[in-house]
Design a protein around this motif. Structure first.
Motif, PDB file in Angstrom:
ATOM      1  N   SER A 185       0.818  -1.236   0.000  1.00 46.94           N
ATOM      2  CA  SER A 185       0.000   0.000   0.000  1.00 46.94           C
ATOM      3  C   SER A 185       0.840   1.270   0.000  1.00 46.94           C
ATOM      4  O   SER A 185       0.394   2.323   0.471  1.00 46.94           O
ATOM      5  N   LYS A 186       2.031   1.201  -0.576  1.00 49.45           N
ATOM      6  CA  LYS A 186       2.892   2.386  -0.723  1.00 49.45           C
ATOM      7  C   LYS A 186       2.710   2.927  -2.139  1.00 49.45           C
ATOM      8  O   LYS A 186       3.628   2.912  -2.965  1.00 49.45           O
ATOM      9  N   PHE A 187       1.512   3.429  -2.403  1.00 49.84           N
ATOM     10  CA  PHE A 187       1.141   3.811  -3.763  1.00 49.84           C
ATOM     11  C   PHE A 187       1.863   5.078  -4.229  1.00 49.84           C
ATOM     12  O   PHE A 187       2.265   5.162  -5.397  1.00 49.84           O
ATOM     13  N   LYS A 188       2.024   6.034  -3.339  1.00 47.95           N
ATOM     14  CA  LYS A 188       2.690   7.289  -3.705  1.00 47.95           C
ATOM     15  C   LYS A 188       4.147   7.039  -4.079  1.00 47.95           C
ATOM     16  O   LYS A 188       4.646   7.572  -5.090  1.00 47.95           O
TER      17      LYS A 188
ATOM     18  N   CYS B 180      -2.198   2.884  -9.166  1.00 44.05           N
ATOM     19  CA  CYS B 180      -1.711   3.711  -8.042  1.00 44.05           C
ATOM     20  C   CYS B 180      -2.489   5.016  -7.935  1.00 44.05           C
ATOM     21  O   CYS B 180      -2.873   5.429  -6.835  1.00 44.05           O
ATOM     22  N   TRP B 181      -2.747   5.669  -9.080  1.00 40.13           N
ATOM     23  CA  TRP B 181      -3.519   6.914  -9.044  1.00 40.13           C
ATOM     24  C   TRP B 181      -4.967   6.657  -8.605  1.00 40.13           C
ATOM     25  O   TRP B 181      -5.560   7.476  -7.913  1.00 40.13           O
TER      26      TRP B 181
ATOM     27  N   ARG C  68      -5.915   4.269  -6.532  1.00 42.82           N
ATOM     28  CA  ARG C  68      -5.897   4.039  -5.081  1.00 42.82           C
ATOM     29  C   ARG C  68      -5.543   5.301  -4.302  1.00 42.82           C
ATOM     30  O   ARG C  68      -5.846   5.397  -3.109  1.00 42.82           O
ATOM     31  N   LEU C  69      -4.937   6.277  -4.959  1.00 41.99           N
ATOM     32  CA  LEU C  69      -4.646   7.569  -4.317  1.00 41.99           C
ATOM     33  C   LEU C  69      -5.827   8.540  -4.448  1.00 41.99           C
ATOM     34  O   LEU C  69      -5.679   9.737  -4.223  1.00 41.99           O
ATOM     35  N   ASN C  70      -6.999   7.989  -4.826  1.00 42.02           N
ATOM     36  CA  ASN C  70      -8.262   8.759  -4.937  1.00 42.02           C
ATOM     37  C   ASN C  70      -8.164   9.902  -5.943  1.00 42.02           C
ATOM     38  O   ASN C  70      -8.689  10.992  -5.724  1.00 42.02           O
ATOM     39  N   ASP C  71      -7.487   9.609  -7.062  1.00 40.54           N
ATOM     40  CA  ASP C  71      -7.427  10.561  -8.176  1.00 40.54           C
ATOM     41  C   ASP C  71      -7.862   9.826  -9.449  1.00 40.54           C
ATOM     42  O   ASP C  71      -7.039   9.501 -10.320  1.00 40.54           O
TER      43      ASP C  71
ATOM     44  N   ASN D 142     -12.367  11.444   4.451  1.00 44.50           N
ATOM     45  CA  ASN D 142     -12.307  10.389   3.420  1.00 44.50           C
ATOM     46  C   ASN D 142     -13.674   9.810   3.069  1.00 44.50           C
ATOM     47  O   ASN D 142     -13.748   8.807   2.350  1.00 44.50           O
TER      48      ASN D 142
END
Length: 645
Positions: free
Chosen positions: A56-59, A82-83, A85-88, A288
Motif C-alpha cells: 500500500s505504498k502507492f505514492k 496507483c492513481w 488508489r490515491l483517490n485521483d 475520506n
C-alpha cells in the motif's frame, strides 16, 4: 560472469519463494539488491513496483514509475492503479486512455474508474464488452459490478428500462444490487423481500467459508442498512430506527455504512431527539467519506445538515452550510435558497425572502416553479394578494397547470371577479385541448369549472361543463349525480332522465321506519311502541322483543332517611337559604385595630405587645404563642451548638 549469473539466479529464486509466501517486505529488499548490482533488470524493477503496491505504498510506487521514463509504457496498469488508489480517478483515466494497447486488466480498471467518476453509462458499456470477450473464473465478479452499474444508472435515470438487460441472482451480491435497483424505482416491498433473501444467503455462504461472527455482521451491515431504508420509505419508521441503532451499536468497519445509517436516523428524528441527532450528524462528516459515497448521497447528507441546523435554531451556521451546499452541489441550489428564505421569513424579513426567491427563479428557469410558489405562499401569509396574483399569473401562461389555475380562481373569487375567473377557466381548457393534454388534466379542469358555476348559482353553465366531463368518461356515476343536482334547479324532466341512469339504491337492509322516527335535530331515535300481533302472547314473538336496559340504583347519601322529607331549599345556594348566618370576619372585629390614622396606635395596642403583657396571661393566649417561641429558641440553641462544633 558465471558467478554473477548464478548469484542473480539465486536472488530471483529467493524472490519467487518470498512472493509465494506473500512476504513482500523481504521481497522488496531482494529486488533492491538485484537492482543495485544490475540496474538494467526490468523484471526486478517490476517486482519492486508490485511489492510497493502490495504494501500500500502507492505514492512511492507512482513516483518511482514516473521517474523512470523507460518503464512508463510497460507499467501503465500499475501506474493507473496507483492513481486510482490515491483517490485521483481522473489522473488514472488519463493514464489508461494514453495507452495504445488495451489489455483485459486495463479495461477492467477503466470500468472501475468510470464507476468512481459516476459515468455509469460508459461503465455499463465497458463491462458489457468485457463479459462478451472474456471466459474465465471471474465472471461472477464482473456480473456483480455490471449489476451495480445498472442500479446506479436507474438511480440517475441515464438509461431507459428497455436498454437494461436482465441479470441472474444466484449470489447475494447480485441479489443485493437487484434489490437496490428496485428501491430506486420505488418498488420498496419487492426490494425488501429480495434484501431479506440476500441477507440469509450471505450469512449461509460466509458461515460455510468459516468467517467469524463479527466479520459476518460487518458484511451484513450494508444489506441491513438497505432493508431499514426500504422500511423507512414504507412508513415503518420505528422498526427502521431500531435497525439503524442496532447497526450503529455494532460499529461496522465501513465508514460509508455508518454515515448512511446515521443520516437516515437523523431524518427519522426530524426536530426531535436533538442530542441523539447531534451525535449521529458527526458520523456523516468524517474524513475520506467523499471517496466512499456517491455525489447524490453526499448532497443528501449536506442538505440534511442544513435542515438540522435550521431545526436547531442555528441560523448563522445554517446560512454557512447553505452557501457550501450551493457551491459544492449545484443541483441542490434550489433547496439551499428555500432554506435561506425560511430563515428570513422567521426573522420577519418576508420582503427580503421573496426577493431572494424571485432572483433565483429569474436565473434558473428550470427550477422556477417551486421557488415562485414559495414566494406566493410568503406573500399570502402577509396578505399581499395583489403581488401573489401577479406571480401566479406569470406562471399560468406557460402551461396552465391545474393547481395554479385553481389558486388563481380562488383569488379571483375572493375579489368577486367572476368574469375573469370564467375567462381563465375557458383559456385553460382551450390550451389543454389544443396541446392534446392528458384526459386527467381536462377532467380536473371540467370538475373545477362545474364546481365553480354551482357555487356561483349558475347551473346551466355547470351543466355544459359536466356534459364535457361525461364525454370523457360516460360511465362516471359521480358526474351523472352532479348533473342531476344541476338540472333539478332549472329542468326537472332532464334531472329525472339522468336519475334513471344512476344505479338503484339497495334498501333491503335499511329499517325505514327507524329512519322516519329519527329526530335529525337531536340525532336521537324515538322509541317505537311495538304491539303484539293478535293470537300471540306478547312474550312469545321473538321478533318483537326489545332489549331492556337495566336501571341503575340511584346513589343516595350515607345518612339518608326515607321517612324524613328532603329540604325544599336544597337546590338553592347556601347564602340564599333561610337558615344561613353570615360569619363575622375576624379582621373587622371591634378591637380597635385599623381604626384611626395610619401609624397611630390605640390604647388597645398594649395588649398585643408581648413585652408589656403581664406574666399571668390567659391560657388561650399562651397556648397560641408559647409553643412558637419555645420551638424557635430550640432551633437557635441547636444552631449555636452546631456552630460551636
Amino acid at each position: 560472469m558465471e558467478s554473477l549469473e548464478a548469484n542473480l539466479c539465486a536472488l530471483y529464486s529467493e524472490l519467487q519463494k518470498l512472493e509465494a509466501n506473500n512476504d513482500f517486505e523481504k521481497a522488496l529488499s531482494v529486488s533492491d539488491k538485484i537492482l543495485k548490482k544490475h540496474p538494467e533488470e526490468v523484471e526486478a524493477f517490476h517486482c519492486k513496483i508490485v511489492c510497493l503496491i502490495q504494501l500500500s505504498k502507492f505514492k512511492e510506487a507512482v513516483n518511482i514509475i514516473e521517474s523512470n521514463k523507460n518503464q512508463l509504457e510497460s507499467l501503465t496498469f500499475e501506474r493507473a492503479y496507483c492513481w486510482y488508489r490515491l483517490n485521483d480517478p481522473k489522473k488514472a483515466l488519463d493514464v489508461i486512455t494514453s495507452c495504445k494497447i488495451s489489455t483485459l486488466k486495463l479495461q477492467e480498471l477503466q470500468a472501475q474508474v468510470l464507476y468512481r467518476l459516476e459515468r455509469y453509462d460508459e461503465c455499463f458499456k465497458t463491462y458489457r464488452d468485457i463479459i462478451k470477450n472474456s471466459h474465465d473464473d471471474y465472471e461472477d465478479e464482473r456480473m456483480t459490478n455490471l449489476s451495480a452499474a445498472i442500479a446506479s444508472i436507474v438511480a440517475t435515470q441515464q438509461y431507459s428500462k428497455k436498454e437494461i438487460p436482465q441479470i441472474g441472482e444466484h449470489t447475494y451480491e447480485l441479489l443485493y444490487n437487484s434489490a437496490c435497483r428496485l428501491a430506486e424505482e420505488g418498488l420498496y416491498i419487492e426490494a425488501k423481500a429480495k434484501l431479506q433473501a440476500a441477507e440469509k444467503l450471505c450469512r449461509n455462504s460466509l458461515e460455510d467459508d468459516g468467517l467469524a461472527e463479527e466479520d459476518i455482521l460487518d458484511e451484513l451491515a450494508v444489506i441491513k442498512t438497505q432493508i431499514a431504508y426500504c422500511m423507512q420509505k414504507l412508513g415503518q419508521e420505528k422498526e427502521a430506527q431500531n435497525m439503524y441503532n442496532g447497526i450503529l451499536k455494532h460499529k461496522p468497519k465501513d465508514i460509508a455504512v455508518i454515515a448512511v445509517a446515521s443520516n437516515n436516523s437523523v431524518v427519522i428524528n426530524r426536530d426531535q431527539n436533538i442530542f441523539d441527532s447531534k451525535k449521529k450528524i458527526r458520523s456523516c462528516t468524517v474524513d475520506n467519506l467523499e471517496f466512499k459515497l456517491a455525489s447524490r448521497q453526499r448532497g443528501a447528507i449536506a442538505f440534511n445538515q442544513c435542515l438540522f441546523a435550521l431545526y436547531n435554531q442555528q441560523t448563522e451556521y445554517c446560512v454557512q452550510l447553505c452557501n457550501k451546499l450551493e457551491s459544492n452541489f449545484p443541483s441542490l441550489r434550489e433547496g439551499a435558497v428555500l432554506i435561506k428564505s425560511v430563515i428570513l421569513a422567521k426573522e420577519r424579513k418576508v420582503s427580503e425572502a421573496v426577493d431572494l426567491l424571485l432572483k433565483f427563479a429569474s436565473k434558473n428557469i428550470s427550477n422556477q416553479l417551486k421557488s415562485t410558489l414559495t414566494a406566493v405562499q410568503l406573500l399570502l401569509s402577509e396578505d399581499d394578494r395583489d403581488k401573489a396574483f401577479q406571480l401566479l399569473e406569470s406562471l399560468v401562461k406557460n402551461n396552465y397547470r391545474p393547481g395554479i389555475v385553481s389558486a388563481l380562481i380562488t383569488l379571483l373569487a375572493a375579489r368577486e371577479d367572476h368574469s375573469n375567473a370564467v375567462n381563465l377557466l375557458n383559456e385553460a381548457v382551450a390550451w389543454h385541448s389544443s396541446h392534446k393534454s392528458d384526459d386527467i388534466d381536462l377532467k380536473s379542469f371540467w370538475k373545477q369549472a362545474a364546481e365553480f358555476y354551482l357555487r356561483e348559482n349558475d347551473p346551466q353553465a355547470a351543466v355544459k361543463c359536466l356534459h364535457n366531463l361525461l364525454s370523457l368518461d360516460p360511465q362516471d356515476q359521480k358526474t351523472i349525480a352532479k348533473l342531476v343536482i344541476a338540472y333539478v334547479q332549472f329542468d326537472k324532466q332532464k334531472a329525472a332522465e339522468f336519475c334513471e341512469k344512476l344505479p338503484p339504491i339497495n334498501v333491503d337492509h335499511v329499517d325505514i321506519s327507524a329512519l322516519e322516527n329519527i329526530s335529525w335535530h337531536t340525532n336521537k331515535q324515538k322509541k317505537l311502541k311495538v304491539q303484539p300481533s293478535p293470537g300471540k302472547a306478547s312474550g312469545t314473538d321473538s321478533s318483537l322483543k326489545t332489549k331492556k336496559k337495566k336501571k341503575r340504583k340511584p346513589k343516595l347519601p350515607k345518612n339518608y332517611d326515607p321517612n324524613v322529607p328532603p329540604d325544599p331549599e336544597r337546590w338553592l345556594p347556601r347564602y340564599e337559604r333561610s337558615n344561613y348566618k353570615k360569619k363575622k370576619d375576624r379582621r373587622h372585629r371591634d378591637t380597635g385595630i385599623g381604626k384611626g390614622t395610619q401609624g397611630a396606635a390605640g390604647t388597645s395596642s398594649d395588649q398585643y405587645d408581648i413585652t408589656k403583657r403581664a406574666a399571668t396571661s390567659t391560657g388561650q393566649q399562651s397556648s397560641a404563642h408559647a409553643p412558637r417561641l419555645q420551638q424557635r429558641s430550640k432551633i437557635q440553641h441547636k444552631r449555636k451548638k452546631k456552630g460551636g462544633r
